[in-house]
Design a protein around this motif. Structure first.
Motif, PDB file in Angstrom:
ATOM      1  N   MET A  35       0.840  -1.190   0.000  1.00 49.37           N
ATOM      2  CA  MET A  35       0.000   0.000   0.000  1.00 49.37           C
ATOM      3  C   MET A  35       0.885   1.253   0.000  1.00 49.37           C
ATOM      4  O   MET A  35       1.929   1.286   0.651  1.00 49.37           O
ATOM      5  N   VAL A  36       0.445   2.272  -0.732  1.00 51.74           N
ATOM      6  CA  VAL A  36       1.192   3.515  -0.805  1.00 51.74           C
ATOM      7  C   VAL A  36       0.207   4.662  -0.962  1.00 51.74           C
ATOM      8  O   VAL A  36      -0.887   4.493  -1.512  1.00 51.74           O
ATOM      9  N   THR A  37       0.592   5.844  -0.475  1.00 47.76           N
ATOM     10  CA  THR A  37      -0.271   7.019  -0.534  1.00 47.76           C
ATOM     11  C   THR A  37       0.481   8.181  -1.173  1.00 47.76           C
ATOM     12  O   THR A  37       1.625   8.462  -0.814  1.00 47.76           O
ATOM     13  N   PHE A  38      -0.173   8.853  -2.118  1.00 47.28           N
ATOM     14  CA  PHE A  38       0.377  10.038  -2.763  1.00 47.28           C
ATOM     15  C   PHE A  38      -0.285  11.276  -2.187  1.00 47.28           C
ATOM     16  O   PHE A  38      -1.504  11.301  -1.976  1.00 47.28           O
ATOM     17  N   LEU A  39       0.504  12.338  -1.952  1.00 44.13           N
ATOM     18  CA  LEU A  39      -0.052  13.655  -1.665  1.00 44.13           C
ATOM     19  C   LEU A  39      -0.072  14.420  -2.976  1.00 44.13           C
ATOM     20  O   LEU A  39       0.968  14.555  -3.640  1.00 44.13           O
ATOM     21  N   SER A  40      -1.251  14.923  -3.349  1.00 37.08           N
ATOM     22  CA  SER A  40      -1.405  15.516  -4.674  1.00 37.08           C
ATOM     23  C   SER A  40      -2.027  16.899  -4.617  1.00 37.08           C
ATOM     24  O   SER A  40      -2.999  17.137  -3.910  1.00 37.08           O
ATOM     25  N   GLY A  41      -1.438  17.810  -5.404  1.00 36.74           N
ATOM     26  CA  GLY A  41      -1.996  19.133  -5.606  1.00 36.74           C
ATOM     27  C   GLY A  41      -1.527  19.649  -6.941  1.00 36.74           C
ATOM     28  O   GLY A  41      -0.505  19.196  -7.474  1.00 36.74           O
ATOM     29  N   GLY A  42      -2.263  20.569  -7.519  1.00 36.41           N
ATOM     30  CA  GLY A  42      -1.869  21.129  -8.799  1.00 36.41           C
ATOM     31  C   GLY A  42      -1.787  20.078  -9.891  1.00 36.41           C
ATOM     32  O   GLY A  42      -2.597  19.155  -9.950  1.00 36.41           O
ATOM     33  N   THR A  43      -0.773  20.202 -10.754  1.00 38.90           N
ATOM     34  CA  THR A  43      -0.623  19.262 -11.866  1.00 38.90           C
ATOM     35  C   THR A  43       0.613  18.379 -11.735  1.00 38.90           C
ATOM     36  O   THR A  43       0.731  17.388 -12.448  1.00 38.90           O
TER      37      THR A  43
ATOM     38  N   ASP B  82       0.614   4.427   5.732  1.00 38.44           N
ATOM     39  CA  ASP B  82       1.367   3.711   4.700  1.00 38.44           C
ATOM     40  C   ASP B  82       2.512   4.593   4.209  1.00 38.44           C
ATOM     41  O   ASP B  82       2.547   5.798   4.480  1.00 38.44           O
ATOM     42  N   PRO B  83       3.474   4.030   3.475  1.00 37.16           N
ATOM     43  CA  PRO B  83       4.514   4.876   2.882  1.00 37.16           C
ATOM     44  C   PRO B  83       3.889   5.961   2.014  1.00 37.16           C
ATOM     45  O   PRO B  83       2.901   5.720   1.312  1.00 37.16           O
ATOM     46  N   VAL B  84       4.463   7.162   2.066  1.00 34.53           N
ATOM     47  CA  VAL B  84       3.877   8.326   1.400  1.00 34.53           C
ATOM     48  C   VAL B  84       4.835   8.864   0.342  1.00 34.53           C
ATOM     49  O   VAL B  84       6.047   8.950   0.558  1.00 34.53           O
ATOM     50  N   ILE B  85       4.249   9.243  -0.790  1.00 33.55           N
ATOM     51  CA  ILE B  85       4.995   9.882  -1.871  1.00 33.55           C
ATOM     52  C   ILE B  85       4.450  11.291  -2.042  1.00 33.55           C
ATOM     53  O   ILE B  85       3.257  11.479  -2.286  1.00 33.55           O
ATOM     54  N   VAL B  86       5.325  12.272  -1.885  1.00 35.46           N
ATOM     55  CA  VAL B  86       4.953  13.664  -2.142  1.00 35.46           C
ATOM     56  C   VAL B  86       5.401  13.973  -3.556  1.00 35.46           C
ATOM     57  O   VAL B  86       6.598  14.032  -3.842  1.00 35.46           O
ATOM     58  N   GLY B  87       4.463  14.127  -4.457  1.00 34.56           N
ATOM     59  CA  GLY B  87       4.799  14.355  -5.850  1.00 34.56           C
ATOM     60  C   GLY B  87       5.390  15.727  -6.083  1.00 34.56           C
ATOM     61  O   GLY B  87       5.493  16.554  -5.165  1.00 34.56           O
ATOM     62  N   PRO B  88       5.792  16.025  -7.333  1.00 33.77           N
ATOM     63  CA  PRO B  88       6.430  17.304  -7.655  1.00 33.77           C
ATOM     64  C   PRO B  88       5.423  18.447  -7.764  1.00 33.77           C
ATOM     65  O   PRO B  88       5.341  19.139  -8.778  1.00 33.77           O
ATOM     66  N   SER B  89       4.651  18.620  -6.720  1.00 38.21           N
ATOM     67  CA  SER B  89       3.666  19.690  -6.654  1.00 38.21           C
ATOM     68  C   SER B  89       4.268  20.912  -5.968  1.00 38.21           C
ATOM     69  O   SER B  89       5.300  20.819  -5.299  1.00 38.21           O
ATOM     70  N   ASN B  90       3.601  22.049  -6.113  1.00 39.70           N
ATOM     71  CA  ASN B  90       4.035  23.294  -5.486  1.00 39.70           C
ATOM     72  C   ASN B  90       4.087  23.113  -3.963  1.00 39.70           C
ATOM     73  O   ASN B  90       3.069  22.829  -3.351  1.00 39.70           O
ATOM     74  N   PRO B  91       5.267  23.268  -3.345  1.00 41.49           N
ATOM     75  CA  PRO B  91       5.361  23.043  -1.899  1.00 41.49           C
ATOM     76  C   PRO B  91       4.523  24.010  -1.068  1.00 41.49           C
ATOM     77  O   PRO B  91       4.138  23.685   0.053  1.00 41.49           O
ATOM     78  N   VAL B  92       4.250  25.204  -1.617  1.00 45.75           N
ATOM     79  CA  VAL B  92       3.533  26.215  -0.829  1.00 45.75           C
ATOM     80  C   VAL B  92       2.029  26.023  -0.924  1.00 45.75           C
ATOM     81  O   VAL B  92       1.360  25.738   0.068  1.00 45.75           O
ATOM     82  N   THR B  93       1.452  26.171  -2.114  1.00 44.15           N
ATOM     83  CA  THR B  93      -0.008  26.180  -2.211  1.00 44.15           C
ATOM     84  C   THR B  93      -0.626  24.843  -2.604  1.00 44.15           C
ATOM     85  O   THR B  93      -1.852  24.709  -2.574  1.00 44.15           O
ATOM     86  N   SER B  94       0.174  23.851  -2.967  1.00 40.92           N
ATOM     87  CA  SER B  94      -0.376  22.517  -3.241  1.00 40.92           C
ATOM     88  C   SER B  94      -0.201  21.574  -2.057  1.00 40.92           C
ATOM     89  O   SER B  94      -1.116  20.842  -1.694  1.00 40.92           O
ATOM     90  N   ILE B  95       0.982  21.591  -1.456  1.00 33.74           N
ATOM     91  CA  ILE B  95       1.262  20.725  -0.312  1.00 33.74           C
ATOM     92  C   ILE B  95       1.075  21.477   1.007  1.00 33.74           C
ATOM     93  O   ILE B  95       0.618  20.912   2.003  1.00 33.74           O
ATOM     94  N   GLY B  96       1.383  22.757   1.023  1.00 28.62           N
ATOM     95  CA  GLY B  96       1.289  23.561   2.245  1.00 28.62           C
ATOM     96  C   GLY B  96      -0.048  23.505   2.943  1.00 28.62           C
ATOM     97  O   GLY B  96      -0.102  23.341   4.172  1.00 28.62           O
ATOM     98  N   PRO B  97      -1.186  23.633   2.217  1.00 29.15           N
ATOM     99  CA  PRO B  97      -2.477  23.558   2.911  1.00 29.15           C
ATOM    100  C   PRO B  97      -2.695  22.229   3.604  1.00 29.15           C
ATOM    101  O   PRO B  97      -3.330  22.168   4.663  1.00 29.15           O
ATOM    102  N   MET B  98      -2.157  21.150   3.022  1.00 31.03           N
ATOM    103  CA  MET B  98      -2.317  19.840   3.651  1.00 31.03           C
ATOM    104  C   MET B  98      -1.484  19.746   4.927  1.00 31.03           C
ATOM    105  O   MET B  98      -1.932  19.194   5.940  1.00 31.03           O
ATOM    106  N   LEU B  99      -0.282  20.306   4.885  1.00 31.68           N
ATOM    107  CA  LEU B  99       0.579  20.267   6.072  1.00 31.68           C
ATOM    108  C   LEU B  99       0.006  21.106   7.210  1.00 31.68           C
ATOM    109  O   LEU B  99       0.334  20.883   8.381  1.00 31.68           O
ATOM    110  N   ALA B 100      -0.848  22.084   6.862  1.00 34.11           N
ATOM    111  CA  ALA B 100      -1.454  22.939   7.881  1.00 34.11           C
ATOM    112  C   ALA B 100      -2.579  22.240   8.637  1.00 34.11           C
ATOM    113  O   ALA B 100      -2.980  22.688   9.715  1.00 34.11           O
TER     114      ALA B 100
END
Length: 330
Positions: free
Chosen positions: A1-9, A215-233
């Motif tokens: 099992m694996v999980t991706f964090l996704s935002g933007g394109t 599960d192991p997580v993959i953070v894709g090549p999304s914008n660290p500020v507005t694609s991943i940042g809201p999730m980290l908040a």
């Protein structure tokens, strides 16, 4: 099992080629909701929908948003009516009282539909109408997303990061504006003073998201500020990432960003706009996948490959590098 964090394109482009490496039935995608807006009373979830449309094999791969070959009869008619009625175009925010009334999930990001500033196709609009109708029936965004994924035949489990409102607000010398105004209506041109994830301190990750992040997580090549940042908040997300194995794919090659406003937003929020800056922002990451031309030295495990993804085959190559990085990190 694996999980991706996704935002933007960025992450969706990676998802387009993961199937040979990460089986769909073992893959969960947790999507950013900070970009969501309520437009003409309908909740639009751009980052969630990009994943849904990709998984349903209907996405427009030229733009990486919307549905391929969609018509825009309603959108065009809205603009014709606005022009004939001498109504100014969008974005047209509703007043302050309206921003915090009505359905809670749309707080701080409500826009009038007059001359709508986002281009929404007719089939795309049907998704937003159905989503909003189900929300108004009392279903959570998580449940609604699952129903839409089933309707589109999406092979992955797709989860919004939270069922609570989080709005990505960009602060500029002209005043604050939602990220969609900054990026879609204003082409990312305003000077950025800061980025706020309004509601993030009160939002909570759903149980389904917390389970997925175990599960192991993959953070894709999304914008660290507005694609991943809201999730980290969102409460529970960063803590979960610190407790599991995480591999991140850099959206930079050294100091050069592949696309989008990531460099501008990182600099504005006090981060170095580079792969090194991404690594500093992702202190929870155990390993990174970098482009072969990226000479950045990191204090964590690194796998290098060509990270440009113009085709599904390119994405599969990057996915294999991600698998290698996961194996090294565990």
């Amino acid at each position: 099992m694996v999980t991706f964090l996704s935002g933007g394109t960025g992450t969706p482009k990676l998802l387009a080629g993961v199937e040979p490496v990460f089986p769909a039935e073992e893959t969960t995608v947790v999507a950013n909701t900070g970009d969501d807006v309520e437009l003409a009373g309908h909740l639009v979830c751009p980052d969630v929908d990009t994943v849904l449309f990709l998984g349903g094999d209907v996405i427009d791969r030229e733009t990486w948003w919307g549905i391929e070959d969609d018509t825009a009869v309603t959108h065009d008619e809205l603009h014709r009516i606005a022009a004939d009625a001498d109504l100014a175009g969008g974005p047209r925010y509703l007043d302050d009282e309206a921003q915090t009334s009505g359905r809670d999930i749309a707080r701080w990001r409500r826009f009038s539909g007059v001359a709508e500033f986002m281009h929404i196709g007719d089939r795309d609009r049907a998704i937003h109408l159905t989503r909003t109708g189900l929300l108004d029936e009392g279903h959570s965004l998580t449940t609604v997303t699952r129903r839409l994924a089933d309707a589109l035949g999406v092979p992955w489990t797709v989860l919004p990061v939270t069922d609570d409102p989080v709005a990505s607000m960009v602060h500029t010398p002209e005043g604050e504006m939602h990220f969609q105004e900054f990026w879609v209506a204003r082409d990312g041109e305003p000077t950025v003073e800061d980025v706020e994830f309004r509601g993030g301190a009160e939002a909570v990750a759903t149980d389904a998201v917390r389970d997925a992040l175990a599960d192991p997580v993959i953070v894709g090549p999304s914008n660290p500020v507005t694609s991943i940042g809201p999730m980290l908040a969102v409460e529970g997300v960063r803590e979960a990432l610190e407790a599991t194995t995480v591999v991140a794919v850099s959206p930079f090659v050294g100091e050069e960003v592949f696309s989008g406003p990531a460099a501008k937003l990182m600099a504005a929020t006090g981060r170095e706009p580079s792969t090194a800056g991404v690594a500093a922002a992702y202190s929870f990451a155990d390993a990174f996948v970098l482009d072969a031309a990226d000479e950045t030295e990191l204090d964590r495990s690194v796998v290098r490959t060509d990270t440009e993804m113009g085709t599904a085959a390119d994405a599969t190559r990057v996915a294999r590098a991600v698998r290698d990085a996961l194996d090294r990190a565990r």
